[in-house]
Structure formats: C-alpha cells, structure tokens
Write a protein that holds these residues in place. Structure first.
Motif, PDB file in Angstrom:
ATOM      1  N   THR B  53       0.839  -1.215   0.000  1.00 13.61           N
ATOM      2  CA  THR B  53       0.000   0.000   0.000  1.00 13.61           C
ATOM      3  C   THR B  53       0.874   1.266   0.000  1.00 13.61           C
ATOM      4  N   ILE B  55       0.648   5.468   0.668  1.00 16.55           N
ATOM      5  CA  ILE B  55      -0.197   6.453   1.355  1.00 16.55           C
ATOM      6  C   ILE B  55       0.164   7.858   0.849  1.00 16.55           C
ATOM      7  N   LEU B  71      -5.064   1.501   9.535  1.00 19.28           N
ATOM      8  CA  LEU B  71      -4.764   0.697   8.351  1.00 19.28           C
ATOM      9  C   LEU B  71      -3.596  -0.233   8.633  1.00 19.28           C
ATOM     10  N   TYR B  77      -3.147  -4.481   5.142  1.00 25.68           N
ATOM     11  CA  TYR B  77      -2.306  -3.549   4.388  1.00 25.68           C
ATOM     12  C   TYR B  77      -0.901  -3.528   4.945  1.00 25.68           C
ATOM     13  N   VAL B 100      -2.450  -0.971  -3.690  1.00 27.07           N
ATOM     14  CA  VAL B 100      -3.481  -0.065  -3.203  1.00 27.07           C
ATOM     15  C   VAL B 100      -2.848   1.288  -2.920  1.00 27.07           C
ATOM     16  N   ILE B 102      -3.843   4.932  -1.005  1.00 23.67           N
ATOM     17  CA  ILE B 102      -4.857   5.567  -0.168  1.00 23.67           C
ATOM     18  C   ILE B 102      -4.524   7.053  -0.030  1.00 23.67           C
ATOM     19  N   LYS B 103      -5.511   7.870  -0.414  1.00 24.63           N
ATOM     20  CA  LYS B 103      -5.275   9.313  -0.354  1.00 24.63           C
ATOM     21  C   LYS B 103      -6.200   9.934   0.696  1.00 24.63           C
ATOM     22  N   VAL B 122      -9.627   5.503  -2.030  1.00 27.01           N
ATOM     23  CA  VAL B 122      -8.851   4.260  -2.063  1.00 27.01           C
ATOM     24  C   VAL B 122      -8.748   3.814  -3.514  1.00 27.01           C
ATOM     25  N   ILE B 124      -7.515   1.021  -6.139  1.00 27.39           N
ATOM     26  CA  ILE B 124      -7.183  -0.398  -6.045  1.00 27.39           C
ATOM     27  C   ILE B 124      -6.830  -0.953  -7.419  1.00 27.39           C
ATOM     28  N   ALA B 135      -9.218  -5.849  -0.419  1.00 29.00           N
ATOM     29  CA  ALA B 135      -8.839  -4.465  -0.116  1.00 29.00           C
ATOM     30  C   ALA B 135     -10.077  -3.596   0.058  1.00 29.00           C
ATOM     31  N   SER B 139     -11.116  -1.904   3.665  1.00 29.55           N
ATOM     32  CA  SER B 139     -11.133  -0.434   3.766  1.00 29.55           C
ATOM     33  C   SER B 139     -12.522   0.059   4.164  1.00 29.55           C
TER      34      SER B 139
END
Lengths: 320, 373
Positions: B53, B55, B71, B77, B100, B102-103, B122, B124, B135, B139
C-alpha cells in the motif's frame, strides 16, 4: 488329429475392395518345415494372421491341426505357437522372467512350468543367460528366447513370421539348425522369409504373389518347373572378371531372355540356339575376358524372379 | 469352460516386475505428489494479507495519522511508501510497487471536526480480483468503524453485533482446504498416466500384438494391467494421508477407512480413463496429451480451485460429469467436516456408477481391439 498339420481351401481375405489373400490352397504335413515366400505386401503375414485366428476369414476354409479356424480360433491358439514379425520380448524382464510370464499366460501349472522352462533352456541353449535382461541379449539369443517363449505350451505347429530378419549370419544358421532339430521331433514349422538360402533348406516351399499362390512344392520341384525352364531355353553361367561390362553386352544379344550378376559371374537364360562355346566366342570378340561358360540349373531365386516377371507381364497384359 | 480371466496372474506378475524395474515410474508415482503437496501446502496461502500500500497523506494532522495507524494494524495492508502527490501515487500503482493507494485529502481533519462527511480515496489495482475484493472490504470496514466511533457517544454500545464462528477450519488455513482437493487431482493424474503409458508402451513395442495370439482373455489382460496400478494408486493415497496428518497438520475428522473404501471406485474411474486413452493413442507422447485433456477439467471444474457454486450454468453442468467433483466432496467431507456415508452417499453412488461405466467401456474397446488386430 489328422495327418495334415495345416490345410486351407480357397482361403480368402478381403479388406474392403482390396483382396489381400485370394483362393489360397495349402497343405502342410506334420513335421515339415514349410517356407512361405513372397515379396513384401503380397499377403504372407495376412495368411498367418488368418491361420492363427487373429483375422476372420472372408472366404474359404482352414484347418490347423484338424481344428476349424473359422469355428474355433481360440482353440487354434492353444495348439500353435506364433512368433510375429516384430515379436518383442519384455526388455526389462530377465530370460527366466520372460519364460515364466509366457508360461503363466498359457496357464501352465507351476510344476509343468518349471519342467518346460528347463526343457526350453537346455534345448535353446539359454543356460548361461537365464538371469540376464532380455534387452541385453544379442539378436540371435533374443530370437532363441522368443522362440522358446512361443513354444512353452508345447505347440505342435509353429508360425514364424520372418524370424531371421536383421540377425547376423551365424545366429541365422544356428536358429535354422534349431528349427531342424525341433522339426525332427515332429514339430511343424510355417516360416516366412526373404532369404533364398533359407528357402532352399525348407522341405516344402510356396510362393505367394499379389494375394495368389503361384508355386507350391519341394525346392527341387519348383526349380524344375516348366515356367522357369521354358522349352528351347537353357541357363548358362558366364564366369568373367568383367561382370558389369559382360552383363551389359549379354543383355544386348539376340536370344537372351534375361541376365543378372552373381559375384564373379553372369547368369543368363538364353535360347537353345546358343551354346556355351558360341556365347563365349561372342563375348571374347567384344574383348571380355571369359574364364568359363557352363550350364546351370535354376535356383529358387531364379524361380521366384521368373514367376514374378511372368505374373507382372500377365497383369500388365490384362490391363492393356 | 475357459477361464474368462485367463492370463491375469501372469500379467500382474509381469507388471510388478516392470514397476520394480522402472524406478522413474515409482518416483513419478510416489514422490512428485509429495512435492506438489509441499508447494501447495506450504507455499500457497489464499488468505490475503499484507497488501502493498502507498499512502498520500495530504492532511498531515492527528486525525489522518490515526486513520493511517488503523490501516497499519489491520494486517491487510502493508505500507510500503509515503508519497506527496496524486501523480506519484498513480505511478506507484502502475509500476506495481503497490496494489493499493490511499489518499487522505487536505480537508480530512477539518471536515471531521465540523461534523461533515470526510472522504478518503482508495485506489485499487484490479488486476487480481481477490486481492482487490479483500482491499475493498477491509477499507470499507475500517471506514465504518471509524465513523461509528465518532457517531456513538462515549460508553454507548452497538445495538447489533455479528459474531462469526468458522466451523471445521477455524483458522481458515489454506492447506486444510487445498490438500484434500489436491489429493483427488494427484490420484487421478498419476493413475491415468501410468495405466495409459503401461499399455501404449506395449503397443509401441509390439508385445501387445504378441499377447493377442496367446489364449489370454481380454478381461485377464485388462485387469492384469489395471490392478497393479490400483495398488500404486492406493499406496499413494496412504502416503498422501500420512503426509497430510504428519507434515501438513491437517486433522482428519472422519473415518479413514471410509475414505480408503470410497477411493476405490474413484481409482477405477481414473484407471479406466487410462485404458481408454491407451486404446486410442499410438504413442506415449500422444497418450500424454490425451491424459492432459482429462486432467484439466478435473482441476478447473471439480471445485478444487474455483467454487462450483459460483460457476456459470454450463460449467456447473460440466462439473457434474467430472469424477473429481465427487471425490473432492468426499475428501473434504471426511477430512474437514467428519462427514459419514449418510452425508456422502450420493457422491459415492456417482463414483460407483462412473467407475463401472468407464470400466466396461474400456473393457469393450479393449476387446474390440483384441479381435480387430
């Protein structure tokens, strides 16, 4: 049980439109070594398959050891031994294991099996090799073992389809000695071969060509056939050091029917008008070095070549 | 009266010597399955964990860091990288650095504090659907939990709580699920291949033709060929079972005897398959290809990998004709759920039917060959 080991009457086998065996009549006596000859694809193997019950008959009748092949092919199989063209032993089994396997296939009881294996091993002189894997035997020994495997159940009649194809001359002679030895004990052999010297050894030969039997008798009878020795012709052997040129010349002469080379000599079938001296003189005029010209009797090879040519000519005549 | 099985003992005698001589076959039969089991037993874990993942924390506040910790603690993750732009996040996913992305947007904490809905994006990578599914689920669950925590007053409890309990394979261990299925596939492949080879080899060498001129009966020949390989199949099954319990620690909850008994009709199915192949194939290479053709449906349609319940109807119908389907029901039933014959009678019945039909079809074709040669 009859006096006749193998008898066929108008034996016929068709594959669709193709007739592989056509009206073949054979009689083989007990104890004979019957040589069955013919070019490749002429129907030899098919005849064996018919007689051993592997293929059903399309026409005619056949009896093997007095048993009607049409009615009871399975019974026939228990009375015969068959060594097919590509008879294979199990390479990873030893000589003894191969023999044991075939003995059991024939349902021999353990005591019988042991005594038969002993017989075969001593008769085929396999003693030194009993524990060797069959795949590690040389060609001649393989054939002896194969013959042994096919004979464990004491068949009176043996079918051998080209048993000597691809083995060396010594092994070939040894195998034939063995066959005669066994035939002396009353076993009948039905053998196909391409080797003329083997055919000469047989007590009875037949020649099949394009599905039809075209000659049947002892080698001497066949060699004396009128078709092979037409009236007014003679066979001559011309010994010379220049065979190739000699052959070419002889073939050009008027009155020469046929000529071929044998080692250091030319064999020719010529009109009766030719005599030995005349031919020698003619050749010497052409500068050929002649050692000797002498009369010759037909060999089995001459017989089959002559018969084959005649048949071919007849067939072409028919088509024309 | 002739014995319809004449020659069977002789054939068994000979096959046993062949098998003893051919160490490659023994290796193939007994060792390869253990290797395959090891690979699948230890190497494959279908439970998705530790998805890579990236970020992009555009917020950089206490709230956003709390979310990231959540997470990280989920085990689903694994954070491999922190990035500082949308572009970098996209690149990381395209370059397969991460599955993945993730923002957390710049206004995440502000919106939370104002009581508005804060959004987390998210991204994916859908190229592996099971990873993507996991995922998404996790999430969503984390988001829900985070929301509930904020909505509920302190001390208040959830009105409904789901308490799932997984029966029979409480840890959801993959080997427990895979190995009983693998057993069915391995037994099928080894016995089918070995029988087909054993007969085709004799065809190639010409010894089969030789046998046909002996008084050996088709049934004797066929059973003599098949029974030694039934023995090998059975031995292999026992080895697999021992390995299953001792090496892979998969407990057998049901009756081992029942499993052994029910494997016999299944082995007959695969041995008969092998025989049918051998009557068609002219060389060992051809036999190999044909054996693969029977092998693939057993892997894909039997429920070994893909659950039958989710198959489209045509595939589901195909799966009903795949013998491995029923044997996998039996192995999973007995090993995992401790099922007895009263639960598995239908699968057993189907195997017996298939086994007998195939065996007689093989015998008939074989007999025809014998007569026609």
């Amino acid at each position: 049980m009859t006096d006749i080991a193998i008898r066929t009457e108008n034996l016929t086998r068709r594959f669709g439109d193709f007739t592989a065996v056509s009206d073949v009549n054979i009689q083989v006596q007990h104890g004979e070594v019957f040589g069955f000859l013919g070019p490749n694809g002429s129907g030899k193997t098919t005849v064996i398959k018919l007689l051993t019950g592997l293929l059903p008959l399309s026409g005619g009748d056949a009896w093997v050891d007095g048993i009607d092949v049409r009615k009871d092919p399975e019974e026939v199989r228990e009375h015969i031994g068959y060594m097919s063209q590509k008879f294979s032993l199990y390479d990873d089994l030893t000589v003894l294991e191969n023999l044991t396997f075939y003995g059991r296939i024939y349902g021999l009881c353990p005591e019988k099996l042991r005594s038969r294996i002993d017989d075969i091993v001593s008769q085929n002189v396999l003693g030194p090799y009993v524990n060797r894997q069959a795949g590690k035997l040389s060609g001649g020994w393989k054939q002896r073992l194969a013959l042994g495997c096919a004979m464990l159940h004491e068949p009176k009649i043996m079918f051998l389809d080209e048993p000597t194809a691809g083995i060396d001359p010594v092994a070939r002679r040894q195998l034939w000695d063995l066959l005669f030895d066994l035939s002396g004990k009353g076993i009948t052999f039905f053998v196909t071969t391409h080797y003329m010297d083997e055919a000469e050894r047989c007590s009875h030969v037949a020649y099949i060509y394009f599905s039809k039997l075209i000659a049947d008798g002892t080698p001497a009878q066949l060699e004396a056939m009128p078709d092979v020795n037409p009236v007014g012709t003679r066979r001559l052997e011309i010994r010379t050091t220049q065979v190739t040129r000699g052959l070419r010349l002889v073939r050009k002469f008027q009155g020469v029917h046929y000529a071929t080379v044998f080692g250091q000599s030319v064999h020719a079938l010529v009109d009766g008008s030719f005599d030995q001296e005349g031919l020698a003189k003619l050749l010497k005029q052409e500068g050929i070095d002649i050692t000797e010209v002498r009369p010759l009797t037909a060999s089995l090879e001459d017989v089959f070549v002559e018969l084959t040519y005649r048949r071919q000519a007849e067939m072409e005549g028919k088509h024309a | 009266m002739r014995n319809p099985f004449q020659g069977m003992n002789a054939m068994i005698y000979k096959e046993v010597i062949h098998i003893r001589q051919d160490s490659a076959a023994i290796f193939f039969a007994l060792f390869i399955p253990i290797v395959q089991m090891t690979i699948l037993g230890f190497g494959i874990d279908t439970n998705i964990r530790q998805i890579k993942t990236v970020i992009f924390d555009d917020n950089q506040k206490k709230e956003s860091r709390e979310f990231i910790d959540r997470l990280r603690n989920s085990d689903t993750y694994r954070i491999v990288k922190y990035v500082y732009s949308d572009h970098e996040m996209n690149e990381a996913i395209i370059g397969a650095e991460a599955r993945v992305g993730i923002k957390i947007p710049w206004d995440y904490s502000d919106r939370l504090l104002k009581g508005e809905t804060a959004q987390v994006m998210v991204l994916i990578d859908g190229s592996d659907s099971s990873v993507a599914g996991q995922a998404i689920n996790v999430s969503a669950a984390i988001g829900l939990e985070e929301s509930l925590k904020r909505v509920l007053a302190v001390g208040q409890t959830l009105p409904v709580e789901i308490r799932p309990k997984v029966l029979f394979n409480p840890d959801s261990r993959s080997p427990n699920f895979f190995l009983p299925g693998l057993m069915a596939v391995l037994l099928l492949s080894v016995t089918t291949f070995l029988t087909a080879f054993a007969i085709v080899r004799e065809k190639e060498k010409g010894t089969l033709e030789q046998l046909f001129v002996t008084p050996v009966k088709p049934m004797g020949l066929l059973l003599g060929k098949i029974l030694p390989y039934l023995g090998i199949g059975f031995t292999e099954l026992c080895i697999i079972l021992v390995a299953l319990v001792t090496i892979f620690k998969v407990p057998i909850h049901g009756s081992v005897i029942l499993l052994l008994v029910l494997s016999i009709p299944y082995l007959f199915v695969s041995l008969s398959f092998g025989t049918l192949i051998s009557t068609k194939a002219r060389s060992q290479a051809e036999a190999m290809q044909m054996a693969f053709l029977t092998f693939l449906p057993s892997i894909f349609f039997s429920g070994y990998i893909f659950p039958r319940e989710t198959m489209p109807l045509p595939f589901y119908i195909i799966s009903m004709f795949v013998p491995a389907t029923y044997f996998i029901n039996i192995t999973r039933g007995i090993i995992l759920r401790g099922a007895g014959l009263r639960h598995l009678w239908f699968d057993a019945f189907m195997l017996v039917i298939m086994g007998s039909l195939l065996f007689f079809a093989a015998a008939r074709r074989f007999q025809k060959k014998v007569v026609a040669t």
